[in-house]
Scaffold this active site. Structure first.
Site, PDB file in Angstrom:
ATOM      1  N   LYS A  12       0.905  -1.538  -0.132  1.00 24.29           N
ATOM      2  CA  LYS A  12      -0.003   0.098  -0.022  1.00 24.29           C
ATOM      3  C   LYS A  12       0.650   1.498   0.226  1.00 24.29           C
ATOM      4  O   LYS A  12       1.703   1.399   1.118  1.00 24.29           O
ATOM      5  CB  LYS A  12      -0.444   0.402   1.450  1.00 24.29           C
ATOM      6  CG  LYS A  12      -2.182   1.248   0.846  1.00 24.29           C
ATOM      7  CD  LYS A  12      -3.117   0.727   2.268  1.00 24.29           C
ATOM      8  CE  LYS A  12      -4.542   1.345   2.219  1.00 24.29           C
ATOM      9  NZ  LYS A  12      -4.848   1.144   3.504  1.00 24.29           N
TER      10      LYS A  12
HETATM   11  C1  E4P Z   1      -8.049   2.359   3.728  1.00 24.45           C
HETATM   12  O1  E4P Z   1      -7.487   2.212   3.421  1.00 24.45           O
HETATM   13  C2  E4P Z   1      -7.647   3.506   4.870  1.00 24.45           C
HETATM   14  O2  E4P Z   1      -7.042   1.973   5.834  1.00 24.45           O
HETATM   15  C3  E4P Z   1      -9.608   3.693   5.572  1.00 24.45           C
HETATM   16  O3  E4P Z   1     -10.348   3.663   5.061  1.00 24.45           O
HETATM   17  C4  E4P Z   1      -9.502   4.874   6.228  1.00 24.45           C
HETATM   18  O4  E4P Z   1     -10.731   4.558   6.544  1.00 24.45           O
HETATM   19  P1  E4P Z   1     -11.703   6.107   8.224  1.00 24.45           P
HETATM   20  O5  E4P Z   1     -11.579   7.050   6.897  1.00 24.45           O
HETATM   21  O6  E4P Z   1     -12.529   6.006   8.917  1.00 24.45           O
HETATM   22  O7  E4P Z   1     -10.737   6.007   8.915  1.00 24.45           O
END
Ligand code: E4P
Length: 219
Positions: free
Chosen positions: A87
């Protein structure tokens, strides 16, 4: 639509896996910290533990922000298990790193995407997944679902194979909206996935069925 769970909690991942509907996992440094996972060895071990629970892709985020360091860190992460997806943040060196990994057959997830232009760049670089953050856009009074629609249109116009991974999903309506638009994947917390189960007419209907059965069989 694939269902990913957005957590580093082994308990929540196991619960979603046991439901039989889980296609993968996404994590981020905040989610790892929330579980108290720190130190390189512990972090690597935790990713391996996640891979051992699920069958699908597991996104592991790099901390590095320069091309060279992202490559080194990403290659180490990819070594953990073939399920690992590296990622990478949507920054200039991140795009270069995504290109590097895509040419070498290493899966990537371009994260922190908030515009269709960013999603177009990620697809051009060959990202396996692009992660538009719908909930965080909603948080600033911008409709996150419009972004999913725009990316869907652009990717379909040109046949990009990058999968739209709707991220920052917070509740069941987000999941339904993603499904209607045609997002390839959604990632959200266990609470949003489990909330799809609920309907008061299911509860009252089941209670009536069981009561009628009990009455008829009491004689
Ligand atoms: C994406 O992969 C992130 O891990 C995540 O979805 C962020 O979510 P949040 O905005 O609820 O922290």
């Amino acid at each position: 639509m694939k269902f990913f769970i957005d957590t580093a909690s082994l308990k929540d991942i196991q619960e979603a896996q046991d439901l039989g509907i889980l296609d993968g996992v996404t994590t981020n440094p905040s989610l790892m910290a929330k579980e108290g996972i720190s130190g390189k060895n512990n972090i690597m071990r935790h990713y391996k533990a996640i891979c051992d629970i699920v069958d699908g892709d597991v996104s592991a985020e790099v901390i590095a922000t320069t091309f060279k360091e992202m490559i080194t860190e990403g290659e180490e992460l990819a070594e953990i298990d073939e399920q690992i997806v590296v990622k990478i943040p949507m920054i200039k060196d991140g795009i270069k790193a995504i290109k590097y990994f895509s040419e070498r057959g290493i899966k990537t997830n371009c994260t922190l995407v908030f515009s269709a232009g960013q999603a177009l760049l990620a697809a051009k670089a060959g990202a396996t997944y692009v992660s538009p953050f719908v909930g965080r856009l909603d948080d600033i009074s911008s409709d996150g679902m419009i972004l999913i629609e725009d990316i869907r249109t652009i990717y379909d116009n040109y046949g990009f194979e990058t999968q739209i991974l709707a991220a920052s999903v917070r509740h069941p309506l987000h999941i339904l909206q993603c499904a209607k638009i045609g997002s390839d994947v959604m990632t959200g917390p266990l609470s949003a996935i489990m909330a799809l189960l609920n309907h008061p007419l299911t509860d009252s209907g089941l209670a009536k069925f069981l009561a009628d059965h009990a009455k008829a069989n009491a004689k």
